[in-house]
Design an enzyme around this catalytic site. Structure first.
Site, short mmCIF file in Angstrom:
data_model
loop_
_atom_site.label_atom_id
_atom_site.label_comp_id
_atom_site.label_asym_id
_atom_site.label_seq_id
_atom_site.Cartn_x
_atom_site.Cartn_y
_atom_site.Cartn_z
N GLU A 35 -16.32 6.10 4.14
CA GLU A 35 -15.52 5.67 5.31
C GLU A 35 -15.61 6.36 6.44
O GLU A 35 -16.05 7.80 6.31
CB GLU A 35 -14.13 4.88 5.18
N LYS A 50 -2.56 6.48 1.61
CA LYS A 50 -2.31 7.07 3.03
C LYS A 50 -1.59 8.05 3.04
O LYS A 50 -0.17 8.23 3.35
CB LYS A 50 -1.87 6.02 3.74
N ARG A 62 0.77 -1.28 0.04
CA ARG A 62 -0.07 -0.15 -0.07
C ARG A 62 0.84 1.38 -0.15
O ARG A 62 0.58 2.36 -0.59
CB ARG A 62 -0.75 0.07 1.25
#
Ligand SMILES: *Cc1c(COP(=O)(O)O)cnc(C)c1O
Length: 344
Positions: A221, A185, A82
């Site tokens: 989310e 992120k 990620r």
């Protein structure tokens, strides 16, 4: 090895200064070997792109102590992948998998005295991050990068601790843009969310819940956790969207729901107001939040309640939590090979 004298079961999710951190530098197309250092401070140039243009990204994972004393990492390879997708999006060099994993293992080993013991309810949070540094003014990628990993023993993320109910509130602010950086992120996503979190707290919730930024209709989310819901027909559903951060915890929970609890699972858009009556259990999941059952959600001045009128933890959320955490803590078999002991 002597453990530190901390009141492990009373820890909250906050920073505790440990003995070591890991640092490696990328310059002239090459990564340094990387080393353990003791100072929690960083000294960087005032023109560093991280400071002005948020050229920075991070990861988060946990280490836990198994009953046999092993220190277990949970799926660190997925955090590495990620981070590589994030660094590509932000025009940063990727951290090679061997360096990423070695940094994590070295830092956990060096700080073993800070890893909470089995059964304490606490864990060691690991924060790898990469920043663009060096002399710069115009908007362009940094000339130099520092990869760092620090750790901190932590307790539960949301007030209440362990497995306790939280409430969420839909705020009239977006976390991400449709073709922006929501799926990465990237540090830049988070300062903008501070206000939404505060507004949610002012309404009596723990955290903001985001809807899709194009139509404000589909579930996305929470501020730092993905969403998983149990529909009244027994299906376990998680929102599909290109602006959601792909959570390692969510992926694991969906696998457990399908393979072990026998639910049909789906990743699809969830039209919140149209489907809210069909939702039986609602949960937020992430490394920090683990699985947090959501009792109520506020939207447009109305509170929507789930299982047990929003006052009780649903049995499926409980079962997912129990199974996930027992694998993470090495208390049961790990048929998926998700955990990985740190060599001491
Ligand atoms: C880190 C994060 C999550 C959780 O991801 P995990 O891999 O499960 O820790 C969810 N949403 C956001 C916005 C995050 O930053």
């Amino acid at each position: 090895m002597e453990k530190k004298d901390l009141n492990w079961s009373e820890l909250s999710f906050s920073y505790i200064d440990t003995d070591y951190r890991f640092s490696a530098v990328f310059e002239d197309g090459e990564w340094s070997e990387g080393e353990l250092i003791t100072s929690s401070q960083m000294s960087i140039h005032e023109g560093s792109p991280v400071l002005h243009y948020a050229q920075t990204c991070f990861e988060g994972l946990k280490a836990q102590t198994a009953p046999n004393g092993d220190i277990l990492l949970f799926r660190p390879d997925l955090n590495c992948k990620r981070m590589a997708s994030t660094t590509a999006r932000l025009m940063m060099p990727s951290v090679p998998e061997a360096l990423f994993l070695r940094g994590i293992e070295e830092i956990v080993r060096a700080n073993a005295a800070w890893v909470p013991p089995h059964g304490s309810g606490a864990s060691l949070y690991i924060r790898p991050f990469l920043i663009g540094v060096g002399e710069n003014l115009g908007l362009r990628p940094a000339p130099r990068y520092e990869f760092r990993v620090f750790v901190s023993p932590v307790g539960p993320y949301y007030k209440g601790g362990g497995l306790s109910l939280i409430d969420l509130a839909v705020i009239d602010l977006d976390r991400a843009a449709p073709k922006g950086t929501g799926a990465y992120k990237a540090g830049a996503n988070y300062a903008g969310g501070l206000m939404a979190t505060q507004m949610a707290k002012d309404l009596g919730a723990s955290e903001a819940l985001y809807l899709d930024p194009a139509q404000h209709r589909y579930l996305e989310e929470a501020g730092s956790a993905n969403i998983v819901v149990l529909m009244k027909d027994g299906t376990v559903v998680t929102p599909k969207s290109e602006s959601i951060l792909p959570s390692v915890t969510r992926r694991s929970v969906m696998t457990i729901a399908e393979d072990e609890l026998g639910h049909t699972t789906e990743e699809r858009p969830i039209d919140f107001l149209a489907e809210v009556d069909q939702i039986e259990e609602f949960a937020a999941c992430g490394t920090a939040a683990v699985i947090s059952p959501v009792g109520k959600i506020r939207m447009n001045d109305t509170w929507y309640a789930f299982h047990g009128n929003g006052e009780a933890i649903g049995p499926v959320t409980q079962a997912l939590y129990d199974r996930l955490t027992s694998i993470q803590k090495g208390e049961t078999d790990d048929p998926y090979g998700w955990t990985r002991p740190v060599e001491m």
